[in-house]
Write a protein that holds these residues in place. Structure first.
Motif, PDB file in Angstrom:
ATOM      1  N   ARG A   1       0.843  -1.199   0.000  1.00  0.00           N
ATOM      2  CA  ARG A   1       0.000   0.000   0.000  1.00  0.00           C
ATOM      3  C   ARG A   1       0.876   1.246   0.000  1.00  0.00           C
ATOM      4  NH1 ARG A   1      -3.358  -3.295   3.345  1.00  0.00           N
ATOM      5  NH2 ARG A   1      -5.519  -3.368   2.573  1.00  0.00           N
ATOM      6  N   GLN A   2       0.397   2.257  -0.674  1.00  0.00           N
ATOM      7  CA  GLN A   2       0.985   3.602  -0.579  1.00  0.00           C
ATOM      8  C   GLN A   2      -0.090   4.502   0.020  1.00  0.00           C
ATOM      9  OE1 GLN A   2       2.204   5.702  -4.219  1.00  0.00           O
ATOM     10  NE2 GLN A   2       4.150   6.112  -3.165  1.00  0.00           N
ATOM     11  N   LYS A   3       0.179   4.952   1.237  1.00  0.00           N
ATOM     12  CA  LYS A   3      -0.862   5.588   2.050  1.00  0.00           C
ATOM     13  C   LYS A   3      -2.018   4.600   2.164  1.00  0.00           C
ATOM     14  CE  LYS A   3       0.709  10.243   0.971  1.00  0.00           C
ATOM     15  NZ  LYS A   3       0.385  11.579   0.426  1.00  0.00           N
ATOM     16  N   ASP A   4      -3.202   4.908   1.694  1.00  0.00           N
ATOM     17  CA  ASP A   4      -4.316   3.973   1.809  1.00  0.00           C
ATOM     18  C   ASP A   4      -4.636   3.262   0.499  1.00  0.00           C
ATOM     19  OD1 ASP A   4      -4.728   4.496   4.500  1.00  0.00           O
ATOM     20  OD2 ASP A   4      -5.946   6.268   4.060  1.00  0.00           O
ATOM     21  N   LYS A   5      -3.811   3.510  -0.494  1.00  0.00           N
ATOM     22  CA  LYS A   5      -4.072   2.937  -1.810  1.00  0.00           C
ATOM     23  C   LYS A   5      -3.343   1.599  -1.963  1.00  0.00           C
ATOM     24  CE  LYS A   5      -3.388   3.833  -6.745  1.00  0.00           C
ATOM     25  NZ  LYS A   5      -2.772   4.747  -7.743  1.00  0.00           N
ATOM     26  N   VAL A   6      -4.076   0.575  -2.391  1.00  0.00           N
ATOM     27  CA  VAL A   6      -3.458  -0.719  -2.672  1.00  0.00           C
ATOM     28  C   VAL A   6      -2.706  -0.628  -3.993  1.00  0.00           C
ATOM     29  CG1 VAL A   6      -3.863  -3.146  -3.180  1.00  0.00           C
ATOM     30  CG2 VAL A   6      -5.190  -2.010  -1.387  1.00  0.00           C
ATOM     31  N   LEU A   7      -1.392  -0.864  -3.948  1.00  0.00           N
ATOM     32  CA  LEU A   7      -0.594  -0.851  -5.173  1.00  0.00           C
ATOM     33  C   LEU A   7      -0.563  -2.221  -5.854  1.00  0.00           C
ATOM     34  CD1 LEU A   7       2.480   1.316  -4.082  1.00  0.00           C
ATOM     35  CD2 LEU A   7       0.403   2.048  -5.268  1.00  0.00           C
ATOM     36  N   HIS A   8      -0.395  -3.271  -5.028  1.00  0.00           N
ATOM     37  CA  HIS A   8      -0.242  -4.598  -5.629  1.00  0.00           C
ATOM     38  C   HIS A   8      -0.509  -5.651  -4.555  1.00  0.00           C
ATOM     39  CE1 HIS A   8       2.400  -7.533  -8.209  1.00  0.00           C
ATOM     40  NE2 HIS A   8       1.116  -7.639  -8.493  1.00  0.00           N
ATOM     41  N   THR A   9      -1.138  -6.730  -4.965  1.00  0.00           N
ATOM     42  CA  THR A   9      -1.376  -7.872  -4.087  1.00  0.00           C
ATOM     43  C   THR A   9      -0.927  -9.147  -4.787  1.00  0.00           C
ATOM     44  OG1 THR A   9      -3.270  -6.814  -3.012  1.00  0.00           O
ATOM     45  CG2 THR A   9      -3.119  -9.198  -2.845  1.00  0.00           C
ATOM     46  N   VAL A  10      -0.133  -9.947  -4.071  1.00  0.00           N
ATOM     47  CA  VAL A  10       0.300 -11.237  -4.604  1.00  0.00           C
ATOM     48  C   VAL A  10       0.004 -12.314  -3.559  1.00  0.00           C
ATOM     49  CG1 VAL A  10       2.113 -10.270  -6.058  1.00  0.00           C
ATOM     50  CG2 VAL A  10       2.661 -10.988  -3.734  1.00  0.00           C
ATOM     51  N   THR A  11      -0.088 -13.537  -3.997  1.00  0.00           N
ATOM     52  CA  THR A  11      -0.336 -14.658  -3.089  1.00  0.00           C
ATOM     53  C   THR A  11       0.743 -15.719  -3.279  1.00  0.00           C
ATOM     54  OG1 THR A  11      -1.768 -15.809  -4.649  1.00  0.00           O
ATOM     55  CG2 THR A  11      -2.818 -14.265  -3.119  1.00  0.00           C
ATOM     56  N   ASP A  12       0.968 -16.497  -2.223  1.00  0.00           N
ATOM     57  CA  ASP A  12       1.912 -17.606  -2.288  1.00  0.00           C
ATOM     58  C   ASP A  12       1.461 -18.664  -1.295  1.00  0.00           C
ATOM     59  OD1 ASP A  12       4.056 -19.089  -3.095  1.00  0.00           O
ATOM     60  OD2 ASP A  12       5.587 -17.637  -2.498  1.00  0.00           O
ATOM     61  N   ARG A  13       1.872 -19.891  -1.563  1.00  0.00           N
ATOM     62  CA  ARG A  13       1.598 -20.981  -0.625  1.00  0.00           C
ATOM     63  C   ARG A  13       2.855 -21.201   0.205  1.00  0.00           C
ATOM     64  NH1 ARG A  13      -3.142 -23.427   0.482  1.00  0.00           N
ATOM     65  NH2 ARG A  13      -2.680 -25.549  -0.193  1.00  0.00           N
ATOM     66  N   ILE A  14       2.708 -21.179   1.518  1.00  0.00           N
ATOM     67  CA  ILE A  14       3.867 -21.305   2.392  1.00  0.00           C
ATOM     68  C   ILE A  14       3.595 -22.379   3.441  1.00  0.00           C
ATOM     69  CG2 ILE A  14       4.485 -18.881   2.067  1.00  0.00           C
ATOM     70  CD1 ILE A  14       3.458 -18.414   4.969  1.00  0.00           C
ATOM     71  N   GLY A  15       4.664 -22.812   4.079  1.00  0.00           N
ATOM     72  CA  GLY A  15       4.564 -23.711   5.211  1.00  0.00           C
ATOM     73  C   GLY A  15       5.442 -23.187   6.331  1.00  0.00           C
ATOM     74  N   PHE A  16       5.023 -23.423   7.551  1.00  0.00           N
ATOM     75  CA  PHE A  16       5.790 -22.986   8.721  1.00  0.00           C
ATOM     76  C   PHE A  16       6.679 -24.145   9.171  1.00  0.00           C
ATOM     77  CE2 PHE A  16       2.259 -20.104   8.537  1.00  0.00           C
ATOM     78  CZ  PHE A  16       2.722 -18.911   9.077  1.00  0.00           C
ATOM     79  N   ARG A  17       7.953 -23.985   9.030  1.00  0.00           N
ATOM     80  CA  ARG A  17       8.881 -25.030   9.475  1.00  0.00           C
ATOM     81  C   ARG A  17      10.255 -24.433   9.705  1.00  0.00           C
ATOM     82  NH1 ARG A  17      11.824 -23.647   6.273  1.00  0.00           N
ATOM     83  NH2 ARG A  17      12.167 -24.180   4.086  1.00  0.00           N
ATOM     84  N   THR A  18      11.057 -25.073  10.521  1.00  0.00           N
ATOM     85  CA  THR A  18      12.380 -24.588  10.890  1.00  0.00           C
ATOM     86  C   THR A  18      13.423 -25.611  10.482  1.00  0.00           C
ATOM     87  OG1 THR A  18      11.452 -23.412  12.787  1.00  0.00           O
ATOM     88  CG2 THR A  18      13.832 -23.776  12.790  1.00  0.00           C
TER      89      THR A  18
END
Length: 922
Positions: free
Chosen positions: A268-285
């Motif tokens: 976001r720039q101020k309150d304007k959405v500039l770009h949205t992306v998605t990804d699939r992630i997993g939580f692991r160490t």
């Protein structure tokens, strides 16, 4: 008013979609939906004229150009010219447009509407993009022209990618698509999501901006938001936003339980959405603890892995997502938990499948051996690989080249991109605190490997060739690794036979002789014998060998070799089987469930079977374990009775009084329509006639021995009315009895053979053998451990059962009609040979291995160098008490552990002799 609100809803949807990334494919997404483009090849087959080609594809597999394996010299240097047209969606007006290539071999020049799009790309296996915003027409057709040079103008790329031990192709072999993004967009994200929900992310923007902030929203598989992390606003200009926080109540990702979440990243720039992306992630160490081990989510791991090339016999390097799914499922069917990307980054969908189905991955920068990429081009390619693959939870290591193909200047680039700071391996060397040395012999090392203080994890081992390696030797290696706290596991070489269908050679399946014939599965994923050996040895629920006695209490001690899963998550069943007819394949069985035991990972416990009364009367017990996803881990088979008990139950007992005749040279025994002829001088079988037909079994039982023995005597007598012939063999000096055998014909016409011999020390084979012609054999009904043949160092993986074996003359790795017919079969109980004069033979002793004809030797490899050719007796039907082990591509069998050694025999009294009993039903 209703229309007005509908308009507002539509407008909002358009505005929202305008801040995401839009994609339009110009090619197919894989080999299964390829799209035709115009094509011109400058050399080789079908060159010199414009035609059509599928995109994506390797042009050699489409009939163009010249085939080359990596060792070939000189190599073809033809180029491919591609043309296609496309239109840009009207909704993309005002957006920035990129053309994206997922993989093109090798140097690639792009033109749109006659103008060049950026600089040519060098390097085959990496996703790259070029901006074409100012080159495209929004309201009319656009022309795309691509030139692909098979050989690179960069020498180091040719050395790393094309002077190698794998097939080298040309062409746009992965998908091509357009990508439309907002004017200010997220270039890529680098996410470090830890096992307890800690999340750190770097969001990289295409240009420096001010007054910006970012947010990551995490959704579960039900699309429910479980947490958000928002950065503080940034006022100064920057091209990167970092944020961190914690997501509560997550489930960690592992290969055993691959829990995935959707990360929605918004700029976001101020309150304007500039770009949205998605990804699939997993939580692991992932942690590498020097001189200790590799830990996933706090648990020390041993990787059960394999090397995989991206390969299909009719499409070369061009694959598809379904193939990725099928391959990972096959690996998991073998109870593997890890895969190495040899020797280049794979298709993106393969990594996504590893994420979703659960596999630990080594992702590798291309190089076969020295020299590697130069620093200038290598820097670009490292960046392309990591930007695409950073967020895959399946990736636990990076590999900077292979076997000396290491540019050490590139090592520091990996942690610069990777917030997880995953270890960078140098496969076959010590790097990242892990020694990945290749093709170590059993128990090898002086101050390293099995006898060192560093973590060791061979990234190539037990090099398969034809039917050798892989499962052969694995049992000993794995037991030794389990006993060593510094072992982090191993990666077998390799997954599949890399054959290409050569339409220029009448459909010949070309593995470049021995170079590509290294797989556990064939080119179309045909399962070889080692597939099942690996499956048993690497089962995470381990059942030991056990001999069932009549007083057995129904309890097995078992071991839970899972890292995270309790044994009670698995399902356990049993089946009892009683063989009532071999010829008719009649089996009486009863089955039941077994209570799942509460055994924590890494611990031992007991599996208690509640068997029905009278279970002792059955022949075999089968125990099947399935995982939480209802996939079989393995089915173990156990003997309840003995071969002699089964033979006496199946064979007829009644008949006529046997008759005996003799001539100057022979004895003739007959009963119930069967006549057998024995040589008076040596006691060997000379001929058989049954029902008026001659059965060509003869010249046995010859002792399989290197000893110099002579027949001392052949004695005829009758025992309980049954004729017997007793032959005695001694050493040549006559002092020691080495071998005796007795022929008896019973009233039923059954011919019984009892034999006894003193085994030699340090032998590969021991037993007795007969001649029988291979001509006109149609197959065999076999009651033994099957359906695949065995070697002394690859006994596991089979099951005691009746197997219908159809005759084939398969030459493993050169033809793929599996299971092979010829070879050794352990735990032999009985067989009916299907031929013009069929007969049955049963064992009356335990632990006999059948030699069922001798396999042909591979034609594409020098037999003097082929360690996978094992010894067989000179006869075609043999009954063995000792059989040879098999070697690998790089070593003789003796290099690969205790089960791979020659057999030892010791003892002075007759109680140390080997005895056997066979029943022939002609």
């Amino acid at each position: 008013m209703k229309c007005f609100y509908s308009f507002l809803f539509l407008l909002g949807s358009l505005l929202a979609s305008g801040q995401t990334t839009d994609v339009k494919y110009l090619s197919g997404q894989g080999s299964d939906d390829a799209v035709e483009w115009d094509f011109f090849c400058t050399g080789g087959r079908k060159s010199g004229e414009w035609n059509k080609i599928k995109v994506p594809s390797c042009w050699e597999m489409e009939g163009y150009g010249t085939f080359n394996y990596g060792h070939d010299k000189p190599k073809a240097d033809e180029s491919g010219l591609y043309k296609t047209t496309f239109e840009v969606p009207a909704t993309w007006k005002g957006k920035r447009i990129f053309i994206v290539f997922e993989g093109s071999m090798t140097d690639t020049e792009i033109k749109v509407n006659g103008k060049q799009a950026g600089t040519p790309h060098q390097g085959a296996f990496y996703r790259f993009k070029r901006e074409i915003t100012k080159l495209v027409h929004m309201n009319k057709e656009n022309l795309l022209e691509v030139k692909v040079n098979k050989m690179s103008s960069n020498t180091s790329i040719n050395e790393a990618e094309r002077q190698c031990d794998f097939w080298v192709f040309g062409g746009i072999f992965r998908p091509v698509y357009l990508e439309a993004v907002p004017n200010n967009f997220i270039e890529y994200t680098a996410i470090d999501a830890r096992q307890h929900g800690e999340l750190n992310a770097d969001i990289f923007i295409d240009k420096k901006l001010s007054d910006i902030k970012a947010e990551i929203e995490i959704k579960d598989v039900q699309n429910q938001t479980i947490g958000k992390i928002t950065s503080a606003p940034i006022n100064e200009k920057t091209g990167k936003i970092s944020l961190s926080g914690k997501i509560d109540n997550i489930k960690p990702w592992s290969a055993e339980d691959p829990q995935l979440y959707t990360a929605i990243i918004t700029l976001r720039q101020k309150d304007k959405v500039l770009h949205t992306v998605t990804d699939r992630i997993g939580f692991r160490t992932v942690e590498v603890k020097p001189k200790d081990g590799v830990y996933i989510n706090g648990v020390k791991m041993r990787f059960k892995g394999v090397n995989r090339h991206s390969h299909w016999p009719t499409t070369g390097r061009t694959t598809n997502k379904q193939l990725s799914i099928n391959d990972v499922k096959l690996m998991k069917e073998m109870n593997m938990n890890a895969v190495r990307m040899s020797h280049y980054p794979p298709d993106k969908h393969f990594l996504e499948v590893c994420d979703s189905l659960g596999m630990y991955v080594i992702d590798e920068l291309c190089a076969w051996q020295y020299p590697p990429y130069d620093t200038k081009v290598g820097t670009i390619l490292v960046g392309e690989m990591l930007k695409r693959d950073l967020n895959r939870p399946s990736i636990i290591f990076w590999a900077n080249g292979n076997e000396g193909g290491f540019n050490f200047d590139l090592d520091p680039l990996f942690p610069q991109y990777d917030p997880q700071k995953r270890a960078v391996l140098h496969p076959w060397a010590l790097s990242g605190n892990i020694n990945t040395v290749h093709y170590i012999k059993y128990n090898s090392g002086i101050g390293n490997m099995f006898h060192g203080r560093d973590i060791f994890m061979p990234t190539e081992i037990l090099h398969g060739l034809y039917d050798g390696g892989h499962g052969a030797g694995l049992d000993d290696y794995w037991d030794l690794m389990l006993s060593n706290p510094l072992s982090a596991g191993m990666f077998l070489w390799d997954f599949t036979d890399q054959a290409v269908v050569r339409e220029d050679k009448n459909g010949f399946y070309d593995t470049d002789k021995d170079h590509g014939a290294d797989g556990i599965v064939g080119p179309y994923r045909e399962k070889e014998g080692s597939f099942f050996t690996i499956k048993e040895i690497w089962s995470p629920i381990h059942l030991p060998e056990h001999y069932l006695t009549p007083g057995w209490d129904g309890r097995f001690e078992i071991e839970n070799r899972y890292a995270f899963t309790n044994a009670n998550a698995c399902n356990y069943t049993y089946r009892l089987a009683k063989i009532n007819s071999l010829a008719q394949k009649t089996i009486q069985s009863v089955s039941g469930k077994i209570a799942s035991p509460d055994i924590r990972p890494g611990e031992r416990g007991y599996l208690q079977l509640e068997l029905p009364s009278g279970w002792q009367e059955y022949d075999f017990l089968y125990v099947t374990v399935k995982d939480r996803y209802n996939q079989e881990l393995f089915t173990w088979s156990y003997e309840i009775g003995t071969p002699d008990r089964l033979a006496n139950r199946l064979l007829p007992q009644e008949g006529s009084t046997p008759a005996v005749k003799e001539s100057i040279d022979n004895w003739y025994f007959s009963a119930a329509g069967t006549e057998v002829t024995f040589d008076k001088q040596n006691g060997l079988l000379r001929s058989v006639t049954s029902g008026g037909k001659a059965i060509p079994l003869n010249n046995g039982p010859e002792l399989i021995s290197n000893q110099d023995i002579i027949c001392k005597s052949v004695e005829y007598k009758q025992v309980e009315g049954n004729p017997q012939l007793i032959a005695t063999y001694t050493s040549r000096n006559g002092k020691n009895t080495v071998y005796t055998f007795t022929w008896t014909i019973l009233p039923s016409g059954i011919v019984e053979l009892d034999y006894n011999y003193r085994p030699q020390d340090m032998v590969k084979m021991a037993g007795i053998t007969f001649d029988f012609p291979e001509k006109e054999i149609a197959g065999a009904t076999l009651l033994a451990n099957g359906p695949y043949r065995v070697y002394n160092n690859r006994m596991k993986g089979g099951s005691l059962n009746i197997w219908e074996k159809k005759y084939n003359n398969t030459i493993t790795g050169e033809s793929w009609d599996y299971p092979e017919f010829k070879g050794y079969y352990s735990l032999f109980y009985g067989m009916k040979l299907d031929c013009p004069t069929p007969f049955e033979v049963y064992s009356g002793k335990e632990d006999v291995t059948l030699h069922l004809f001798t396999p042909a030797v591979q034609e594409q490899y020098d037999p003097k160098r082929n360690h996978t050719i094992v010894d067989y007796p000179k006869g075609n039907l043999s009954f063995m008490n000792a059989i040879p082990a098999v070697g690998t591509k790089f070593g003789k069998a003796e290099d690969f552990g205790p089960q791979s050694q020659p057999h030892r025999a010791r003892g002075n009294g007759p109680e140390n002799n080997v005895s056997g009993k066979l029943y022939f039903r002609f």
